[in-house]
Design a protein around this motif. Structure first.
Motif, short mmCIF file in Angstrom:
data_model
loop_
_atom_site.label_atom_id
_atom_site.label_comp_id
_atom_site.label_asym_id
_atom_site.label_seq_id
_atom_site.Cartn_x
_atom_site.Cartn_y
_atom_site.Cartn_z
N ARG A 21 19.08 10.56 12.34
CA ARG A 21 18.79 9.52 11.24
C ARG A 21 17.25 9.83 10.62
N ASN A 22 17.58 8.68 10.02
CA ASN A 22 15.97 8.07 8.84
C ASN A 22 14.80 7.45 10.20
N GLN A 23 13.63 7.27 10.27
CA GLN A 23 12.67 6.52 10.00
C GLN A 23 11.29 6.48 9.41
N LEU A 24 11.46 4.88 9.48
CA LEU A 24 10.34 4.18 8.52
C LEU A 24 8.89 4.21 9.85
N VAL A 25 8.43 5.30 9.56
CA VAL A 25 6.85 4.94 10.00
C VAL A 25 6.45 4.39 9.27
N VAL A 26 5.41 3.45 9.47
CA VAL A 26 3.89 2.54 8.44
C VAL A 26 2.63 3.17 8.90
N LYS A 27 1.61 4.08 8.47
CA LYS A 27 0.20 4.35 8.92
C LYS A 27 -0.64 3.17 8.42
N VAL A 28 -1.23 1.93 9.14
CA VAL A 28 -2.56 1.42 8.48
C VAL A 28 -3.68 1.84 9.27
N ASP A 29 -4.08 2.38 7.78
CA ASP A 29 -5.87 2.36 8.62
C ASP A 29 -7.27 1.60 8.17
N THR A 30 -8.10 2.45 8.49
CA THR A 30 -9.20 1.29 7.98
C THR A 30 -10.76 1.88 7.59
N ASP A 31 -12.08 0.75 7.46
CA ASP A 31 -12.68 1.81 7.29
C ASP A 31 -13.19 1.96 7.85
N GLU A 32 -12.97 1.65 9.15
CA GLU A 32 -13.74 1.94 10.14
C GLU A 32 -13.53 3.41 10.88
N GLY A 33 -12.12 4.24 10.69
CA GLY A 33 -11.77 5.46 10.63
C GLY A 33 -10.38 5.34 12.06
N ILE A 34 -10.23 3.87 12.41
CA ILE A 34 -9.05 3.58 13.33
C ILE A 34 -7.42 3.10 12.56
N TYR A 35 -6.83 3.58 13.02
CA TYR A 35 -5.53 3.41 12.20
C TYR A 35 -4.24 3.22 13.24
N GLY A 36 -3.35 3.04 12.83
CA GLY A 36 -2.30 1.43 13.47
C GLY A 36 -1.30 2.48 13.12
N LEU A 37 -0.41 2.66 14.05
CA LEU A 37 1.26 3.36 13.87
C LEU A 37 1.97 1.32 14.07
#
Length: 391
Positions: A21-37
């Protein structure tokens, strides 16, 4: 010189097909190059949640991702029509991603942000997917032979022939009770057995099912009826002493309120990707602990949901088992090694608590973009008379 706070640079969501099935992944990027999922848990309605994420993105850009609690409040309280499963599924994914960023920025696993770990390994339960009948007994016995001490059984119905969407609740009651009783007789008293009814019954049907079982046959009954009415669960509670596992559909701490305060659930089926992420899940966990209720997290999605649930499980004292989908044939419908090159791996019947900063998951966004969205609809079950019934 005072250090400038990190800022959110972008918020992107990826509705992508993984496994079945589908998954909805969200990615949050920052100005310091660190991202979160993060991951949203409203299966089958990913595009609706994707739209909500896009609304939130407009005012989250430029905010400090370290202020997860305040941003949760802004997302929830920033609209007149607050709440609802679409709303909190989007908040959940973003909140999980913010904790992933914070853990990476501080160089610690997420559970350290929640008070540290209570356990080194997270025990899980498996689900026997064989149809009701002799194959189910063999399936559960094989899980026990492989070391599983908690097994869930999906309630079945007599053979519906070629119509895979036919479900008669009343016919299911006696049929399921017969075969669940045979499973218990076959495996003995030691393994914990649960039955998942996926809210398909009425109060009377659920009571009939429980009353057909000898005391001690099952250790929990999961979601026997729909959750909109706590009063209905109160009526059912008076008719049976079987422990209930409720809450996988709840989208806030407020929905958990009557079920915890009135003693209507014995296991809290909190879904971190629906209830509001870590910010809300920890509140529900503390509330449940005060009432001697263990968490039994709902985990039907992908590696990000699994990882977040593992960190939650590590950080709370009141924990029973984490849901995990495993097959006796070795297939894995939760993950994809190309999309998720780093993800939690089951060891035996438990997940080791990770030590990497953040969640400990990597996601190939470039590959996700190339994969077209596939519409998936949950089965629309019907009765013999043609009327629709719950999936």
């Amino acid at each position: 010189m005072e250090r400038q706070p990190m800022k959110i640079r972008d918020v992107q969501s990826y509705p992508v097909w993984v496994g079945h099935r589908n998954q909805l992944v969200v990615k949050v990027d920052t100005d310091e190059g660190i991202y979160g999922l993060g991951e949203a848990g409203l299966s089958g309605r990913e595009l609706a949640v994707d739209g909500m994420v896009k609304h939130f993105r407009e005012f989250l850009i430029g905010k400090d991702p370290m202020d997860a609690g305040a941003l949760w409040q802004e997302m929830y309280r920033g609209a007149y029509f607050e709440g609802g499963r679409t709303f909190t599924a989007a908040i959940s994914a973003i909140d999980i991603a913010l904790y992933d960023i914070k853990g990476k920025a501080l160089g610690v696993p997420v559970y350290q942000l929640l008070g540290g770990k209570h356990r080194d390994r997270v025990p899980c339960f498996a689900t026997a997917s064989a149809p009701m009948g002799p194959q189910l007994v063999e399936n559960v016995q094989e899980f026990v032979r492989r070391g599983w001490n908690t097994i869930r059984i999906g309630a079945g119905t007599p053979d519906s022939g070629l119509d895979g969407r036919l479900f008669e609740p009343r016919e299911s009651v006696g049929f399921a009770a017969e075969w669940v009783s045979k499973v218990r007789a076959a495996v003995g008293l030691t393994p914990a057995l649960g039955v998942e009814y996926h809210h398909r019954l009425s109060v009377a049907e659920a009571a009939s099912f429980c009353q057909r079982l000898a005391p001690g046959t099952i250790d929990f009954l999961e979601e026997p009826i729909r959750d909109e009415s706590p009063e209905a669960y109160e009526a059912l509670r008076k008719m049976t002493g079987v422990p209930f596992a409720i809450g996988e559909e709840f989208a806030s701490k407020w929905q958990f309120l009557p079920y915890i305060e009135r003693g209507l659930t014995n296991f809290a089926r909190v879904d971190i990707c629906n209830v509001g992420g870590f910010t809300e899940a920890m509140k529900v966990a503390g509330w449940a602990e005060a009432h001697y209720i263990d968490l039994m997290p709902h985990n039907p999605l992908g590696p990000i949901c699994t990882a977040a649930s593992i960190h939650l499980a590590a950080a709370v004292p009141n924990f029973a088992w984490l849901e995990v989908w495993v097959s006796l044939e070795g297939s894995d419908r939760h993950g994809d090694d190309e999309l998720f090159p780093l993800r939690p791996r089951l060891e035996g019947t438990m997940f080791p608590v990770p030590t990497a900063p953040g969640l400990g998951v990597e996601f190939n966004a470039e590959l996700a973009i190339k994969q077209p969205f596939k519409f998936w609809e949950a089965p629309h079950l019907h009765r013999r008379d043609g009327s629709y019934t719950n999936w």
